[in-house]
Design a protein around this motif. Structure first.
Motif, PDB file in Angstrom:
ATOM      1  N   ALA A  67      16.271 -51.270  17.749  1.00  0.00           N
ATOM      2  CA  ALA A  67      16.349 -51.315  16.295  1.00  0.00           C
ATOM      3  C   ALA A  67      15.247 -52.207  15.733  1.00  0.00           C
ATOM      4  N   PRO A  68      14.974 -52.065  14.447  1.00  0.00           N
ATOM      5  CA  PRO A  68      14.000 -52.980  13.839  1.00  0.00           C
ATOM      6  C   PRO A  68      14.415 -54.433  14.047  1.00  0.00           C
ATOM      7  N   PRO A  69      13.438 -55.338  13.947  1.00  0.00           N
ATOM      8  CA  PRO A  69      13.753 -56.743  14.202  1.00  0.00           C
ATOM      9  C   PRO A  69      14.789 -57.296  13.232  1.00  0.00           C
ATOM     10  N   HIS A  70      15.525 -58.303  13.718  1.00  0.00           N
ATOM     11  CA  HIS A  70      16.531 -58.952  12.882  1.00  0.00           C
ATOM     12  C   HIS A  70      15.840 -59.940  11.940  1.00  0.00           C
ATOM     13  N   MET A  71      15.055 -59.426  11.016  1.00  0.00           N
ATOM     14  CA  MET A  71      14.247 -60.308  10.176  1.00  0.00           C
ATOM     15  C   MET A  71      15.120 -61.207   9.313  1.00  0.00           C
ATOM     16  N   ILE A  72      16.205 -60.647   8.781  1.00  0.00           N
ATOM     17  CA  ILE A  72      17.050 -61.440   7.885  1.00  0.00           C
ATOM     18  C   ILE A  72      17.639 -62.626   8.655  1.00  0.00           C
ATOM     19  N   GLN A  73      18.175 -62.345   9.810  1.00  0.00           N
ATOM     20  CA  GLN A  73      18.755 -63.413  10.626  1.00  0.00           C
ATOM     21  C   GLN A  73      17.682 -64.410  11.062  1.00  0.00           C
ATOM     22  N   PHE A  98      13.166 -51.242   5.920  1.00  0.00           N
ATOM     23  CA  PHE A  98      12.861 -51.317   7.340  1.00  0.00           C
ATOM     24  C   PHE A  98      13.774 -52.295   8.068  1.00  0.00           C
ATOM     25  N   PHE A  99      14.168 -53.361   7.391  1.00  0.00           N
ATOM     26  CA  PHE A  99      14.975 -54.384   8.052  1.00  0.00           C
ATOM     27  C   PHE A  99      16.475 -54.196   7.823  1.00  0.00           C
ATOM     28  N   MET A 100      16.833 -53.207   7.009  1.00  0.00           N
ATOM     29  CA  MET A 100      18.235 -53.041   6.650  1.00  0.00           C
ATOM     30  C   MET A 100      18.973 -52.164   7.653  1.00  0.00           C
ATOM     31  N   SER A 101      20.283 -52.247   7.627  1.00  0.00           N
ATOM     32  CA  SER A 101      21.104 -51.402   8.490  1.00  0.00           C
ATOM     33  C   SER A 101      22.471 -51.207   7.831  1.00  0.00           C
ATOM     34  N   GLY A 102      23.217 -50.273   8.382  1.00  0.00           N
ATOM     35  CA  GLY A 102      24.586 -50.080   7.914  1.00  0.00           C
ATOM     36  C   GLY A 102      24.668 -49.332   6.594  1.00  0.00           C
ATOM     37  N   PRO A 103      25.859 -49.343   5.972  1.00  0.00           N
ATOM     38  CA  PRO A 103      26.086 -48.565   4.752  1.00  0.00           C
ATOM     39  C   PRO A 103      25.156 -48.954   3.603  1.00  0.00           C
ATOM     40  N   ARG A 104      24.857 -50.242   3.455  1.00  0.00           N
ATOM     41  CA  ARG A 104      23.947 -50.660   2.373  1.00  0.00           C
ATOM     42  C   ARG A 104      22.579 -50.020   2.544  1.00  0.00           C
ATOM     43  N   HIS A 105      22.118 -49.950   3.765  1.00  0.00           N
ATOM     44  CA  HIS A 105      20.828 -49.313   4.056  1.00  0.00           C
ATOM     45  C   HIS A 105      20.882 -47.838   3.691  1.00  0.00           C
ATOM     46  N   MET A 106      21.930 -47.146   4.123  1.00  0.00           N
ATOM     47  CA  MET A 106      22.022 -45.713   3.880  1.00  0.00           C
ATOM     48  C   MET A 106      22.084 -45.402   2.390  1.00  0.00           C
ATOM     49  N   ASN A 293      -5.015 -40.938  12.435  1.00  0.00           N
ATOM     50  CA  ASN A 293      -5.615 -41.942  11.562  1.00  0.00           C
ATOM     51  C   ASN A 293      -4.632 -42.786  10.751  1.00  0.00           C
ATOM     52  N   ALA A 294      -3.343 -42.583  10.963  1.00  0.00           N
ATOM     53  CA  ALA A 294      -2.379 -43.396  10.209  1.00  0.00           C
ATOM     54  C   ALA A 294      -2.665 -44.866  10.459  1.00  0.00           C
ATOM     55  N   SER A 295      -2.631 -45.650   9.402  1.00  0.00           N
ATOM     56  CA  SER A 295      -3.067 -47.044   9.527  1.00  0.00           C
ATOM     57  C   SER A 295      -2.100 -47.961  10.287  1.00  0.00           C
ATOM     58  N   PRO A 296      -0.792 -47.746  10.247  1.00  0.00           N
ATOM     59  CA  PRO A 296       0.070 -48.669  11.004  1.00  0.00           C
ATOM     60  C   PRO A 296      -0.277 -48.677  12.481  1.00  0.00           C
ATOM     61  N   ARG A 297      -0.381 -49.845  13.052  1.00  0.00           N
ATOM     62  CA  ARG A 297      -0.712 -49.936  14.464  1.00  0.00           C
ATOM     63  C   ARG A 297       0.508 -49.714  15.337  1.00  0.00           C
ATOM     64  N   TYR A 298       1.643 -50.183  14.888  1.00  0.00           N
ATOM     65  CA  TYR A 298       2.825 -50.194  15.757  1.00  0.00           C
ATOM     66  C   TYR A 298       4.055 -49.692  15.024  1.00  0.00           C
ATOM     67  N   ILE A 299       4.977 -49.205  15.802  1.00  0.00           N
ATOM     68  CA  ILE A 299       6.371 -49.196  15.391  1.00  0.00           C
ATOM     69  C   ILE A 299       7.006 -50.320  16.210  1.00  0.00           C
ATOM     70  N   TYR A 300       7.709 -51.182  15.547  1.00  0.00           N
ATOM     71  CA  TYR A 300       8.212 -52.407  16.157  1.00  0.00           C
ATOM     72  C   TYR A 300       9.723 -52.302  16.285  1.00  0.00           C
ATOM     73  N   ARG A 301      10.181 -52.456  17.493  1.00  0.00           N
ATOM     74  CA  ARG A 301      11.613 -52.414  17.746  1.00  0.00           C
ATOM     75  C   ARG A 301      12.019 -53.607  18.607  1.00  0.00           C
ATOM     76  N   VAL A 302      13.303 -53.917  18.575  1.00  0.00           N
ATOM     77  CA  VAL A 302      13.865 -54.967  19.418  1.00  0.00           C
ATOM     78  C   VAL A 302      15.001 -54.355  20.233  1.00  0.00           C
ATOM     79  N   ALA A 303      15.006 -54.644  21.528  1.00  0.00           N
ATOM     80  CA  ALA A 303      16.064 -54.127  22.397  1.00  0.00           C
ATOM     81  C   ALA A 303      17.363 -54.857  22.119  1.00  0.00           C
ATOM     82  N   ARG A 304      18.394 -54.092  21.792  1.00  0.00           N
ATOM     83  CA  ARG A 304      19.693 -54.696  21.453  1.00  0.00           C
ATOM     84  C   ARG A 304      20.449 -55.163  22.701  1.00  0.00           C
TER      85      ARG A 304
END
Lengths: 416, 84
Positions: A67-73, A98-106, A293-304
């Motif tokens: 999942a995306p990084p736990h930026m909020i935490q 990008f950092f959201m999850s759950g019902p609020r994200h949806m 040519n898409a500019s983003p270098r990475y998709i960043y995930r964290v192993a849960r």
């Protein structure tokens, strides 16, 4: 700094730390090609794993174990442990899709797609077309035309501001800061940069809060107006402003990608871009251009949690960096890479198999909008200037750890 | 290489790593693997910030993940300090 916050004088070189930026033109092949040199798949260091193969990346992006990084935490802990006030950045992270999850994200995602989704965004095509025409006039009037400064950046700025409903009182300051917001995505951002990025967000949120509240134009409702009129559940007005601001900051990828595509196309032999002045050409080739040519270098995930994907084993907490350029150049595993040069060999559904917009729950909400803008801008530019060429010289890139972004692209509109 | 500065740096790092990981400083050797004693992302960010304030240099927190041991971290930091 230029108006998008780029350090124009910083030319980026490969450093021993793979996390740092590297110009795509280090490739032996054409600009826009995959850059896999120096980046091997696997564990780079404790806690960091690079992914460069398409099958592994394809599996990871929709695997709920990553999942995306736990930026909020992370920011809450950083605030607690450092004693610094990070409240603005925490609010921003809470409202960054990008950092959201759950019902609020949806709910937030659905609300945004009510304006930016594939069917809704078509209502803005006339506005996008007009913005592109205005940008072409700007380009023609420039003493030394530059495809980044005089075309890609204005196209991004005007299309995004009008669709999103942003009308800052100080546009120069707004764009200077907006260009730096991508830093928030950087893993292990130094504390001084965290505070700097927060200052930028605070400045921009103040501008949004005090701007005129325009509803829309020509019967179209802007994203900001739509979300304020019917905010997602648990969204206060400041949350709506933060959500839209983050989307604008993320949309800078559009300007960067447009610049990269132009460099790629104009670096190709003439026979490889025959038909580029015909809009129908982009109907076939656009997805491949985006993948390359898409500019983003990475998709960043964290192993849960601990686990494995393919031959890779992951430990809970591993930062997984999916290298988009390498993945899209994986000829063994990526269908688009195998048939590069002949997109018609792939069925249309597979032409969109790239990961430039991500996939799944965190797929880019601006994907449809981006496609329309790119297609409109590219077709109009090459139709107006069929003899368009770029000036000789090594392309200069900005210092940006999160995106491949040209600092400039001087051009010659017509042959004498 | 300035040995006094290096010694001060090593002591500084050892103390900060000890505070963050709650591993006694006496048990953190120069060649202790930082990953093995639980140094996390937030620790790298905080310790790097403290090094910046103390030694007036700019430090990328990634450095603490690229280097395995305290000694390697100190080596890299000394290069930055002496390059300033």
């Amino acid at each position: 700094m230029d108006e998008l916050g780029h350090d124009k004088d910083a030319v980026v070189f490969a450093l021993c730390a793979d996390m740092k930026s590297r110009p795509a033109t280090q490739d032996a092949g054409r600009p826009g090609g995959a850059d896999r040199r120096g980046r091997e798949e696997g564990r780079r260091s404790p806690g960091f794993v690079d992914v460069t193969s398409y099958p592994v990346a394809d599996a990871l992006v929709t695997d709920e174990a990553f999942a995306p990084p736990h930026m909020i935490q992370h920011l809450l802990a950083l605030e607690r442990e450092s004693g610094l006030d990070l409240s603005t950045l925490i609010r921003v992270a809470r409202n960054a899709l990008f950092f959201m999850s759950g019902p609020r994200h949806m709910e937030a995602r659905k609300a945004v797609l009510d304006t930016l989704g594939a069917n809704r965004i078509r209502a803005w095509e006339p506005v996008i077309a007009q913005v592109v025409e205005d940008a072409l006039s700007l380009l023609e009037g420039a003493a030394e035309p530059d495809l980044v400064r005089d075309f890609a950046q204005p196209v991004f700025r005007e299309t995004c501001r009008r669709v999103m409903g942003l009308d800052p009182q100080d546009p120069e300051t707004f764009d200077r800061w907006a260009g730096q917001l991508q830093e928030l995505l950087e893993p292990l951002l130094p504390l001084r940069r965290v505070l700097h990025v927060q200052e930028g967000f605070r400045t921009l949120l103040e501008q949004i809060a005090h701007q005129p509240r325009a509803h829309g134009e020509g019967g179209r409702t802007t994203l900001l107006a739509a979300l304020h009129a019917e905010p997602p559940r648990d969204f206060e007005a400041e949350d709506v402003d933060a959500l839209v601001l983050v989307l604008y900051g993320a949309s800078i990828n559009l300007a960067q990608t447009l610049g990269n595509i132009l460099l790629d196309l104009l670096s190709r032999p003439q026979e490889e871009r025959q038909g580029v002045h015909d809009p129908a050409w982009f109907e076939v080739h656009l997805e491949d251009l985006i993948a390359l040519n898409a500019s983003p270098r990475y998709i960043y995930r964290v192993a849960r949690h601990d686990g494995s994907v393919g031959d890779h084993t992951f430990v809970e907490g591993d930062n997984v960096m999916i290298d988009l350029r390498a993945v899209h150049g994986d000829e063994a595993g990526c269908p688009m890479a195998r048939d590069r040069g002949d997109p018609t060999a792939l069925p249309p559904s597979q032409r969109r198999a790239h990961l430039a917009f991500g996939r799944g729950l965190h797929r880019c909400v601006g994907a449809s909008f981006t496609r329309i803008v790119l297609r409109t801008a590219l077709a109009a530019l090459f139709e107006r200037y069929p003899e368009l060429t770029i000036k000789e010289g090594e392309p200069q890139y900005t210092r940006n750890t999160q995106a491949v972004a040209l600092a400039a692209l001087p051009c010659i509109l017509q042959q004498p | 290489m300035n040995s006094d500065t290096r010694r001060r740096l090593m002591d500084f790092l050892r103390e900060r790593v000890s505070q963050r990981t709650e591993v006694p400083a006496a048990e953190i050797a120069d060649d202790t693997e930082l990953g093995s004693i639980g140094v996390r992302s937030i620790d790298a960010v905080l310790i790097s910030g403290q090094v910046e304030d103390e030694f007036e240099i700019e430090v990328d927190p990634m450095l603490m993940f690229e280097c395995r041991t305290l000694d390697e971290v100190a080596q890299r930091l000394m290069e930055i300090i002496e390059g300033e």
